[in-house]
Design an enzyme around this catalytic site. Structure first.
Site, PDB file in Angstrom:
ATOM      1  N   GLY A  64      -1.317  -2.526  -6.611  1.00  0.00           N
ATOM      2  CA  GLY A  64      -2.290  -1.794  -7.304  1.00  0.00           C
ATOM      3  C   GLY A  64      -2.067  -1.647  -9.044  1.00  0.00           C
ATOM      4  O   GLY A  64      -2.564  -0.799  -9.463  1.00  0.00           O
ATOM      5  N   CYS A 107      10.723   6.149  -8.835  1.00  0.00           N
ATOM      6  CA  CYS A 107      10.105   5.460  -7.977  1.00  0.00           C
ATOM      7  C   CYS A 107      10.594   5.308  -6.631  1.00  0.00           C
ATOM      8  O   CYS A 107      11.818   5.387  -6.219  1.00  0.00           O
ATOM      9  CB  CYS A 107      10.472   3.814  -8.422  1.00  0.00           C
ATOM     10  SG  CYS A 107       9.793   2.550  -7.573  1.00  0.00           S
ATOM     11  N   MET A 153       5.780   0.536   2.533  1.00  0.00           N
ATOM     12  CA  MET A 153       7.484   0.292   2.397  1.00  0.00           C
ATOM     13  C   MET A 153       7.836   1.659   2.388  1.00  0.00           C
ATOM     14  O   MET A 153       7.693   2.664   1.604  1.00  0.00           O
ATOM     15  CB  MET A 153       7.996  -0.436   0.918  1.00  0.00           C
ATOM     16  CG  MET A 153       7.372  -1.751   0.732  1.00  0.00           C
ATOM     17  SD  MET A 153       7.779  -2.723  -0.705  1.00  0.00           S
ATOM     18  CE  MET A 153       6.243  -2.265  -1.458  1.00  0.00           C
ATOM     19  N   MET A 208       0.595  -1.145   0.167  1.00  0.00           N
ATOM     20  CA  MET A 208       0.102   0.013  -0.320  1.00  0.00           C
ATOM     21  C   MET A 208       0.894   1.269   0.131  1.00  0.00           C
ATOM     22  O   MET A 208       1.649   1.393   0.931  1.00  0.00           O
ATOM     23  CB  MET A 208      -0.949  -0.016   1.303  1.00  0.00           C
ATOM     24  CG  MET A 208      -1.958  -1.214   1.477  1.00  0.00           C
ATOM     25  SD  MET A 208      -3.028  -0.973   2.439  1.00  0.00           S
ATOM     26  CE  MET A 208      -4.096   0.225   1.776  1.00  0.00           C
ATOM     27  N   CYS A 230      12.927  -1.328  -9.862  1.00  0.00           N
ATOM     28  CA  CYS A 230      12.347  -1.158  -8.385  1.00  0.00           C
ATOM     29  C   CYS A 230      11.279  -2.120  -8.225  1.00  0.00           C
ATOM     30  O   CYS A 230      10.925  -2.853  -7.458  1.00  0.00           O
ATOM     31  CB  CYS A 230      11.684   0.273  -8.225  1.00  0.00           C
ATOM     32  SG  CYS A 230      10.844   0.448  -6.852  1.00  0.00           S
ATOM     33  N   GLY A 264      -0.509   4.690  -0.210  1.00  0.00           N
ATOM     34  CA  GLY A 264      -1.521   5.544   0.195  1.00  0.00           C
ATOM     35  C   GLY A 264      -2.295   6.278  -1.141  1.00  0.00           C
ATOM     36  O   GLY A 264      -2.927   7.270  -0.940  1.00  0.00           O
ATOM     37  N   GLY A 265      -2.136   5.581  -2.066  1.00  0.00           N
ATOM     38  CA  GLY A 265      -2.954   5.926  -3.294  1.00  0.00           C
ATOM     39  C   GLY A 265      -4.209   5.357  -3.402  1.00  0.00           C
ATOM     40  O   GLY A 265      -4.528   4.252  -2.632  1.00  0.00           O
ATOM     41  N   VAL A 266      -4.951   5.834  -4.627  1.00  0.00           N
ATOM     42  CA  VAL A 266      -6.408   5.045  -4.561  1.00  0.00           C
ATOM     43  C   VAL A 266      -6.159   3.808  -5.173  1.00  0.00           C
ATOM     44  O   VAL A 266      -6.925   2.687  -4.746  1.00  0.00           O
ATOM     45  CB  VAL A 266      -7.349   6.002  -5.457  1.00  0.00           C
ATOM     46  CG1 VAL A 266      -6.688   5.971  -6.913  1.00  0.00           C
ATOM     47  CG2 VAL A 266      -8.531   5.468  -5.652  1.00  0.00           C
ATOM     48  N   ASP A 267      -5.339   3.330  -5.764  1.00  0.00           N
ATOM     49  CA  ASP A 267      -5.312   2.081  -6.814  1.00  0.00           C
ATOM     50  C   ASP A 267      -4.779   0.864  -5.741  1.00  0.00           C
ATOM     51  O   ASP A 267      -5.623  -0.029  -5.606  1.00  0.00           O
ATOM     52  CB  ASP A 267      -3.991   2.035  -7.655  1.00  0.00           C
ATOM     53  CG  ASP A 267      -4.336   2.892  -8.879  1.00  0.00           C
ATOM     54  OD1 ASP A 267      -5.958   3.090  -9.002  1.00  0.00           O
ATOM     55  OD2 ASP A 267      -3.527   3.485  -9.411  1.00  0.00           O
ATOM     56  N   SER A 268      -4.047   1.115  -4.791  1.00  0.00           N
ATOM     57  CA  SER A 268      -3.469   0.312  -3.645  1.00  0.00           C
ATOM     58  C   SER A 268      -4.691   0.136  -2.629  1.00  0.00           C
ATOM     59  O   SER A 268      -4.859  -0.904  -2.134  1.00  0.00           O
ATOM     60  CB  SER A 268      -2.102   0.322  -3.131  1.00  0.00           C
ATOM     61  OG  SER A 268      -2.308   1.625  -2.450  1.00  0.00           O
TER      62      SER A 268
END
Length: 365
Positions: free
Chosen positions: A121, A197, A32, A7, A97, A9-13
């Protein structure tokens, strides 16, 4: 089945974790932290991202763990990033990455916790496929072609794909945001992250100067060796670059309207420290029908066929281009395109596809 979701902190994850929880998986989140050199509010959003992840996990009702892979990132990704730039090439650290941090360090850590799968995500898909009685895992493009991220995942192997879930692969971005909004996740409208990244978006030249010293040299016209100006370091320029050369006033070829055409970077002579430029977007030096790639990774564990018709992407934002692999030998692949490609860049990745299946790829030399 126990699944650990990476995760950010974005909408996808966030929606990835939500969907898996709704589908009955035993879900936990993992955040991470992979960069510490200058983790400040101006360029790195780590602190705010962690706050967002914690809030999402609280709403969904899952546990959260925070891990620090900064040492691994610096050793396995960032050191290679600097070496490539110092050698005059233009690497894509997001690809390394993924293979070394997200799908190696993260995967190993999750399995050690007792997880059976990890999930991210990414917009991509995994399919288990039987090929002549042999079971293999295929990496497929996402349904949403505008968000497909298989290009960045081509270095993954069978073991990594077998342990990975991509719940967003069959979804469109607008649907993901709608699900987040309906679930009351405050990240529903959060802007997608950009930049290097785990390092973030920052003034790139100033950032690179902290690690690689400037090395001024001549800017020359490729056609007649005229000295047109001075560069501060070949690492600050990439093939096809137009802006930032500061030679716009130099006269040369004219277009049909009688105006002088723009200059583009065409070649970097690392040994002589000379940056060569040409005038005009369609200059022959910027067009190539074939490339050679090394550091190959074929996802199925076997070489693709030579002289079969495939498609390839020599950079993420270009559409798929018809091609065939002319030769595979000594760890190199020679890829021939049906039409000349513009500004093929050493250090970047070329990824090969058979329809929607990502076969793998390598680094352009």
């Amino acid at each position: 089945m126990k699944v650990v979701v990476g995760m950010s902190g974005g909408v996808d994850s966030s929606v990835t974790a939500l969907l898996l929880k709704q589908q009955g998986y035993e879900v936990s989140g993992l955040f991470m932290k992979n960069w510490e050199d200058d983790d400040d509010a101006e360029h790195c959003s780590t602190r705010q991202d962690l706050v967002d992840v914690a809030s999402v996990c609280d709403v969904i009702g899952i546990d959260l763990e925070v891990v620090n892979f900064s040492a691994e990132y610096k050793e396995r990704v960032f050191a290679d990033f600097l070496r490539e730039y110092e050698a005059g090439r233009t690497p894509n650290p997001d690809i390394l990455c993924n293979s070394e941090i997200k799908f190696r360090c993260f995967l190993d850590h999750a399995l050690a916790l007792g997880a059976e799968r990890i999930a991210t995500g990414h917009y991509a898909q995994v399919r288990q496929w039987s090929n002549d009685g042999r079971q293999e895992y295929q990496l497929l493009k996402a349904e949403d072609g505008t968000k497909d991220q298989s290009y960045f995942l081509y270095r993954l192997n069978q073991e990594q794909l077998a342990k990975t879930l991509f719940p967003l692969g069959a979804m469109y971005k607008r649907e993901v945001r709608r699900i987040a909004e309906q679930a009351g996740l405050h990240v529903a409208g959060k802007k997608d992250s950009t930049g290097i990244c785990f390092i973030g978006e920052r003034p790139f030249r100033e950032f690179l100067m902290r690690y690689l010293p400037t090395r001024p040299g001549e800017i020359r016209a490729l056609d007649d060796e005229r000295v047109l100006g001075e560069h501060q370091g070949l690492m600050y320029h990439t093939i096809g670059q137009r802006k930032g050369l500061h030679i716009g006033g130099i006269k040369g070829n004219q277009d049909e309207a009688g105006e002088h055409e723009a200059w583009y970077v065409a070649h970097k002579d690392v040994k002589a420290n000379v940056l060569y430029v040409v005038q005009g977007h369609a200059h022959p030096a910027l067009l190539r029908e074939r490339l050679v790639a090394t550091d190959l990774n074929w996802i199925a564990g076997r070489d693709p066929h030579t002289n079969w018709v495939y498609t390839a992407k020599p950079r993420y934002r270009t559409p798929d281009m018809a091609c065939h692999i002319d030769r595979l030998a000594e760890g190199r692949a020679e890829i021939v395109f049906a039409q000349p490609q513009w500004a093929l860049t050493p250090g970047q990745s070329v990824v090969v596809y058979e329809s929607t299946v990502c076969l793998g790829g390598g680094i352009i030399i």
